[in-house]
Scaffold this active site. Structure first.
Site, short mmCIF file in Angstrom:
data_model
loop_
_atom_site.label_atom_id
_atom_site.label_comp_id
_atom_site.label_asym_id
_atom_site.label_seq_id
_atom_site.Cartn_x
_atom_site.Cartn_y
_atom_site.Cartn_z
N CYS A 218 -20.25 25.57 2.85
CA CYS A 218 -21.66 25.02 3.35
C CYS A 218 -22.59 25.56 2.54
O CYS A 218 -22.78 26.45 2.35
CB CYS A 218 -21.73 25.48 4.64
SG CYS A 218 -23.37 25.17 5.54
N ARG B 186 -10.28 16.96 -1.32
CA ARG B 186 -11.58 16.23 -1.43
C ARG B 186 -12.51 17.09 -0.86
O ARG B 186 -13.45 17.28 -1.66
CB ARG B 186 -11.18 15.05 -0.51
CG ARG B 186 -12.24 13.79 -0.55
CD ARG B 186 -13.79 14.07 -0.30
NE ARG B 186 -13.67 14.17 1.13
CZ ARG B 186 -14.65 14.54 2.12
NH1 ARG B 186 -15.68 14.60 1.44
NH2 ARG B 186 -14.47 14.43 3.30
N ASP B 187 -12.91 17.34 0.32
CA ASP B 187 -13.79 18.26 0.83
C ASP B 187 -13.80 19.42 0.31
O ASP B 187 -14.83 20.10 0.34
CB ASP B 187 -13.75 18.28 2.46
CG ASP B 187 -15.12 18.59 2.97
OD1 ASP B 187 -16.16 18.40 2.59
OD2 ASP B 187 -15.02 19.09 4.12
N HIS C 212 -13.04 16.75 12.25
CA HIS C 212 -13.18 17.25 11.13
C HIS C 212 -14.16 18.68 11.40
O HIS C 212 -15.17 18.58 11.05
CB HIS C 212 -13.79 16.27 10.00
CG HIS C 212 -13.79 16.80 8.53
ND1 HIS C 212 -13.13 16.78 7.47
CD2 HIS C 212 -15.12 17.65 8.20
CE1 HIS C 212 -13.44 17.27 6.48
NE2 HIS C 212 -14.86 18.00 6.87
N HIS D 272 -15.43 22.55 10.63
CA HIS D 272 -15.63 23.62 9.74
C HIS D 272 -15.77 24.95 10.52
O HIS D 272 -16.13 25.06 11.77
CB HIS D 272 -17.01 23.41 8.84
CG HIS D 272 -16.81 22.24 7.84
ND1 HIS D 272 -17.40 22.50 6.63
CD2 HIS D 272 -16.11 21.21 7.88
CE1 HIS D 272 -17.22 21.48 5.78
NE2 HIS D 272 -16.56 20.49 6.40
#
Lengths: 322, 322
Positions: free
Chosen positions: A250, A25-26, A217, A219
């Site tokens: 990003c 997904r991400d 979550h 990064h």
């Protein structure tokens, strides 16, 4: 629990940490190359085989907005579910909820941003409008037998507005709580989380929302993703999102890495006496499969170097003094 | 202290952490392209200008073994030293000590490996033979007015032998202590340090060698370098080696990153309320200079994404839902 046998245990387990795989997904949502549904299904099957139990598989976003997610139903229907598997998907609106109900997805994740500007840019509406839309979406999901989860994007800083208002996140959490949400994900969408604001945010939210469980979550955009994991563990978090190979990115920083990397996270937790139920070697295999699929190197480190006790022949390589 | 102004302080400083820049030594030594001495001097000058006070500049190793370090004397003589600058260099033998005495270097670092196999491969002699050579080298350095420091390579695991013997490291530390060494560097030469063995090693060494100060020399080969920094801080360490841009590499893992990255470390410490005296923006500029010099991207992350509160125009980039 699977055990690859390479990680000697010097102490008893500190407990169980749940890793939620978000790579399909991400990770994949920003890939321009459309990955066939069969490949996504095979990836999730391999993730489940590695010991992962929670997967955020896809998003019921408009196929026009994100063509990569147009196959959400097909992917969810194709996965070989197990009794203890928990498949999740983003559900941005009522239309998404209707789609989710036609699939074997276990939970739908509502999404909102901690900053007004990011919410408008990402979801094309204001925070108040998002909050007002939630009860109907949540009710539809729950009536259809699905769990309702809550996400907050840019929870550790907004790339447009800077620091975000903690009271605003608490307000969002109160709305989620009123809708029966038990798991709330704090999204470090553009990698602005760092030890100080991770601690500050988690302490404030846990105090204000004592019955909510928080998923981090994170990064790795600024290199401190796994350091933030250790801080989050100290602050009581026991559930983390990550992506195979560190997939994701990003859009504000060319070359910057994306989600924290699943197999590096498994390695860190293994080597800190936390139990994850995930087999590191199988997790590395998933990341390598993702690299092959995308045709480029991903940021994950353990998949290059291998587990720490994979030894080398003495004559294999030169060394330089020092 | 320099202050770039982007990192709001939510609490008082936890204390001072010393960062020792190792980029020109541990970073450049494996580069096949010979960097001109003038460039190395300019790099160290820029490091000092960023607020760095300790630099491991070079190595007095045989120029035949490591051609990149053949200019050790020229580089050390060319640096614009300040009153509080501490320049260090590896001194592998008596010949190296004689060379060091002709330069303005402040300290010489003795080196030995925690494993017999690595010591033989790296230094072409056994551990006992290395230990027996130390008193003469240390005496020569000290008689010449230089500080004597001690290093231990593969202190968190050997790529040939696996786990290393803690008693062996303690024995090395006792020899160092007997020679008046006050700073002992624990080298994570091939990135095998992880929270569990970092804690275990530091606890054992601090108990056995209570008057020794330990410097952690961590690599990010397996992605957990900065997480290991947080663990080391908890265990009382206040001095870390790092390299601009994350330069350096592990010859056992193609594509694996090397030393932990100076500017990412500065960012982590800034954002954890530790004081370093280093200006993050200037530290990023050093890393970019290193990238330009080598003509390739380095693993550092903060230099791509920028400090966390460097904001973006709302219309600059697209976002995808989620």
């Amino acid at each position: 629990m699977p055990d690859s046998g390479y990680a000697p245990q010097y102490g008893p387990s500190q407990g169980f940490v749940e890793i939620c795989e978000a790579g399909t997904r991400d990770g994949l949502q920003i890939e321009s190359q459309i990955i066939p549904a069969a490949e996504k299904i095979a990836l999730v099957d391999a993730m489940l085989d590695s010991g992962i139990r929670h997967v955020e598989v896809t998003s019921f976003v408009s196929p026009r907005a994100v063509p990569q997610m147009a196959d959400a139903e097909e992917v969810l229907r194709g996965i070989r579910k197990r009794a203890d598997t928990n498949l999740m998907a983003l559900v941005p609106n009522l239309r998404g909820a209707e789609r989710a109900l036609t699939t074997p997805v276990d939970g739908g994740v509502l999404l909102i941003s901690a900053s007004e500007t990011h919410n408008r840019k990402n979801l094309n509406r204001g925070i108040d409008e998002s909050l007002e839309s939630f009860p109907a979406v949540a009710a539809r999901l729950r009536d259809g037998g699905k769990e309702v989860l809550g996400g907050v994007a840019v929870a550790f800083g907004c790339p447009f507005e800077g620091e975000v208002d903690l009271d605003g996140i608490i307000r969002i959490g109160q709305v989620y709580a009123s809708l029966g949400v038990r798991h709330m994900t704090l999204g470090d969408t553009t990698g602005m989380a760092a030890p100080r604001n991770v601690r500050r945010t988690l302490r404030a939210l846990r105090a204000a929302l004592p019955s909510m469980e928080f998923t981090m979550h994170l990064h790795n955009t600024r290199g401190v993703g796994l350091a933030n994991v250790l801080v989050s563990l100290e602050e009581g978090v026991r559930r983390f999102d990550s992506a195979a190979g560190g997939l994701g990115g990003c859009p504000f920083a060319a070359g910057a890495t994306g989600n924290i990397c699943t197999e590096d996270l498994v390695y860190l937790l293994d080597e800190s006496n936390w139990t994850t139920g995930i087999d590191l070697e199988k997790s590395i295999a998933v990341a390598k499969r993702m690299e092959t699929l995308l045709g480029r190197a991903l940021p994950g480190q353990v998949m290059r170097a291998g587990p720490r006790l994979r030894l080398h022949a003495v004559d294999a390589v030169p060394t330089a003094a020092g």
